[in-house]
Design an enzyme around this catalytic site. Structure first.
Site, PDB file in Angstrom:
ATOM      1  N   ASP A 118       0.853  -1.178   0.000  1.00  0.00           N
ATOM      2  CA  ASP A 118       0.000   0.000   0.000  1.00  0.00           C
ATOM      3  C   ASP A 118       0.892   1.232   0.000  1.00  0.00           C
ATOM      4  O   ASP A 118       1.858   1.309   0.783  1.00  0.00           O
ATOM      5  CB  ASP A 118      -0.878   0.006   1.255  1.00  0.00           C
ATOM      6  N   ASP A 220      -3.174   4.528  -2.483  1.00  0.00           N
ATOM      7  CA  ASP A 220      -4.312   4.883  -1.641  1.00  0.00           C
ATOM      8  C   ASP A 220      -4.824   6.269  -2.048  1.00  0.00           C
ATOM      9  O   ASP A 220      -4.038   7.193  -2.256  1.00  0.00           O
ATOM     10  CB  ASP A 220      -3.872   4.897  -0.174  1.00  0.00           C
ATOM     11  N   GLU A 282      -6.605   3.081  -5.871  1.00  0.00           N
ATOM     12  CA  GLU A 282      -7.944   3.349  -5.345  1.00  0.00           C
ATOM     13  C   GLU A 282      -8.326   4.738  -5.845  1.00  0.00           C
ATOM     14  O   GLU A 282      -7.793   5.738  -5.380  1.00  0.00           O
ATOM     15  CB  GLU A 282      -7.944   3.314  -3.815  1.00  0.00           C
ATOM     16  N   HIS A 345     -10.594  -3.663   3.239  1.00  0.00           N
ATOM     17  CA  HIS A 345     -10.443  -3.254   4.640  1.00  0.00           C
ATOM     18  C   HIS A 345     -11.399  -2.136   5.048  1.00  0.00           C
ATOM     19  O   HIS A 345     -11.487  -1.804   6.239  1.00  0.00           O
ATOM     20  CB  HIS A 345      -9.005  -2.794   4.873  1.00  0.00           C
ATOM     21  N   ASP A 346     -12.110  -1.529   4.095  1.00  0.00           N
ATOM     22  CA  ASP A 346     -13.029  -0.437   4.391  1.00  0.00           C
ATOM     23  C   ASP A 346     -14.501  -0.829   4.259  1.00  0.00           C
ATOM     24  O   ASP A 346     -15.368  -0.089   4.716  1.00  0.00           O
ATOM     25  CB  ASP A 346     -12.772   0.746   3.450  1.00  0.00           C
TER      26      ASP A 346
END
Length: 563
Positions: A118, A220, A282, A345-346
């Site tokens: 990430d 990210d 993302e 993860h969100d």
């Protein structure tokens, strides 16, 4: 690791491993704890690599994935669980050290597993030395590394920009007597990407990790790097009720600016200096499909794989799911590639989302059907740890054990993402075997269902979700048509079942999924009903050669190859 079918005997095709492969996201804090302190670590991941891929495609105790994507492992005060970085080139002691990371790279590569990190470069932690220096007097060397503005004479804050969490995106610094900008929490100040020194520092860091052997990055929040140089107000949407909500504005000046594409192009150019590396992004959770696919670049020179959220946000309904697949097919150029995921993860885990809107309470059936769609559409599939065993949201975490401080501070305990980040459930021992051989309370509580839903139990159950995932990935790996073939639906407006083909000039695979009780198989496009071989099915034995069934069994999922 098995000596059969190792990387030397079965090399990935350079430049396209991510088209053929399966990516597996790990939240390191809750995947596996090797040192017994209750927190997941790099050594824990290392010891579980054979579970992910032991190098032998015929192994019965391996998932056979091709790459792991690690949520942030950099040094951090962990206010936002690693998405607030205080040192880009150090491993946080919670996870280990740089030697552990180098061991992970070596052991993963031995098993033909790529490692993706990430990359959180829209912002840093407010504890990062860069920001601490920037907070000093206005003539300090890093004065312009972040977005600093004077108060507005009318309403104090520099402009009307909002934080993603709601409310103003500006926080006052007493030392500088100025405001700094943060797209997210005030402890996550945004970097000023218009400063060439910032760019150079970030680009040097990217090369640092690539030189360590990292196989790619997931960017990210990659659509909010650049900000308007004049810091103009965003226009409000018509008839908004809550002007403090992020979605109340048209984000013309703090999101999706043209300069953002140039930044990603420059990062991609660095990536391309190295062999066989991957860039995922993302493109922000509120971006639509069109906005996201633009991040491939005009000349396909930005992201290899832009994440879009339309598919996981779809309800569990054949028509909606097919609509999202068809949209991707229509908007993906021939020289580009799609990516699909169900969980991360969100997001609430897909079984928790979709069981509630299903026609039945059949979580195993839904999990197998969802897995089949994910791994048989045209694009790169990304799994989130625990998805393969049917993990669901943990909605009963006591308040005093919640860890998602960033979200809780702004949206309350009910919005906590901790429920989707609970420990991987390895076996039925205390705490799901998370801390190897030790009865240690994990950083987050394990889900209450760990005694039934765990890796060890599901490997022993032929009908389990895990064994279905394993077989499905194996089918995908052995099928050129499932990796590269065109996608075409056989039902124009699906209502209770899906039927689509993946095909090349010489091969055809048919996928049929029934979302309901017993149902007649009805299609709108021609299909030869005779002589199909079962590749995988919930209701028919593998390798059976048969005519297509006229009646679909309740919640049946089947994959056939034309003979």
């Amino acid at each position: 690791m098995s000596e059969n079918n190792t990387i030397e005997n079965n090399p990935q095709k350079f430049g396209e491993w991510w088209k053929n492969g399966v990516i597996y996201q790990i939240f390191p804090r809750t995947f596996a704890d090797a040192n017994g302190d209750g927190s997941g670590d790099l050594q824990g991941i290392i010891q579980k690599l054979d579970y992910l891929n032991d190098g032998n495609i015929d192994s019965e105790e391996s998932l056979h994935i091709d790459a792991i994507w690690l949520s942030p492992i950099n040094k951090s005060p962990m206010y936002d669980n690693g998405y607030d970085i205080s040192d880009y080139c150090q491993i946080d002691p919670v996870f280990g050290n740089i030697d552990d990371f180098e061991t992970l790279i070596a052991e993963a590569h031995q098993r033909n597993i790529k490692v993706i990190l990430d990359l959180v470069i829209n912002h840093t932690s407010n504890k990062h030395p860069w920001f601490e220096e920037s907070c000093g007097e206005k003539d300090n060397p890093k004065s312009d590394w972040y977005h600093w503005r004077n108060p507005n004479s009318e309403d104090d804050v520099p402009n009307n920009w909002l934080s993603y969490f709601g409310g103003t995106a500006w926080t006052y610094c007493e030392t500088r007597q100025q405001y700094y900008h943060h797209t997210f929490d005030k402890r996550q100040p945004d970097l000023n990407w218009r400063n060439p020194e910032v760019k150079e520092a970030i680009y040097q860091m990217i090369r640092f990790w690539l030189d360590k052997g990292v196989d790619g990055f997931r960017l990210d929040a990659s659509s909010v790097y650049s900000k308007d140089k004049d810091y103009r107000d965003n226009p409000l949407k018509a008839e908004v009720e809550d002007k403090e909500d992020f979605s109340s504005q048209h984000h013309l000046y703090d999101k999706d600016l043209p300069e953002n594409h140039q930044i990603i192009k420059e990062i991609r150019a660095i990536i391309d200096e190295y062999d066989d590396r991957l860039l995922i992004g993302e493109t922000f959770i509120s971006s639509g499909l069109y906005e996201s696919v633009m991040f491939r670049g005009v000349n396909n020179d930005e992201l290899h794989l832009p994440f879009t959220f339309d598919f996981p946000f779809s309800p569990w309904y054949p028509g909606h799911l097919q609509k999202e697949i068809a949209k991707k097919e229509l908007m993906t150029p021939d020289d580009a590639w799609s990516v699909y995921f169900l969980d991360n993860h969100d997001l609430s885990r897909h079984l928790s989302r979709w069981v509630d809107c299903s026609l039945c309470d059949n979580s195993v059936g839904i999990a197998k059907a969802a897995a089949t769609i994910l791994l048989t559409v045209k694009g790169t599939p990304v799994l989130y740890y625990g998805q393969e065993i049917g993990m669901v949201d943990h909605n009963n975490i006591p308040s005093h054990k919640l860890r998602d401080r960033a979200t809780i501070a702004h949206e309350g305990e009910s919005a906590s993402r901790d429920k989707v980040r609970t420990p991987m459930q390895w076996d039925n021992s205390n705490h799901g075997g998370f801390s190897f051989g030790k009865d240690v309370e994990p950083w987050l509580p394990v889900n209450d269902n760990y005694q039934e839903v765990n890796v060890a139990a599901e490997f022993k159950d032929e009908g389990s979700i895990l064994n279905f995932y394993q077989a499905l990935i194996r089918v995908r790996k052995k099928s050129h048509v499932l990796q590269k073939g065109c996608w075409r639906t056989l039902i124009h407006y699906p209502y209770e079942h899906l039927a689509y083909v993946r095909e090349t000039e010489s091969d055809r695979v048919l996928v049929v999924i029934n979302f309901s009780h017993e149902k007649e198989l009805q299609v709108d496009e021609y299909i030869d009903w005779e002589n199909w071989q079962v590749l995988l099915s919930t209701d028919y034995p593998t390798d059976l050669v048969m005519d297509l069934p006229k009646i679909l069994k309740p919640f049946e999922t089947s994959i056939y190859q034309k003979r």
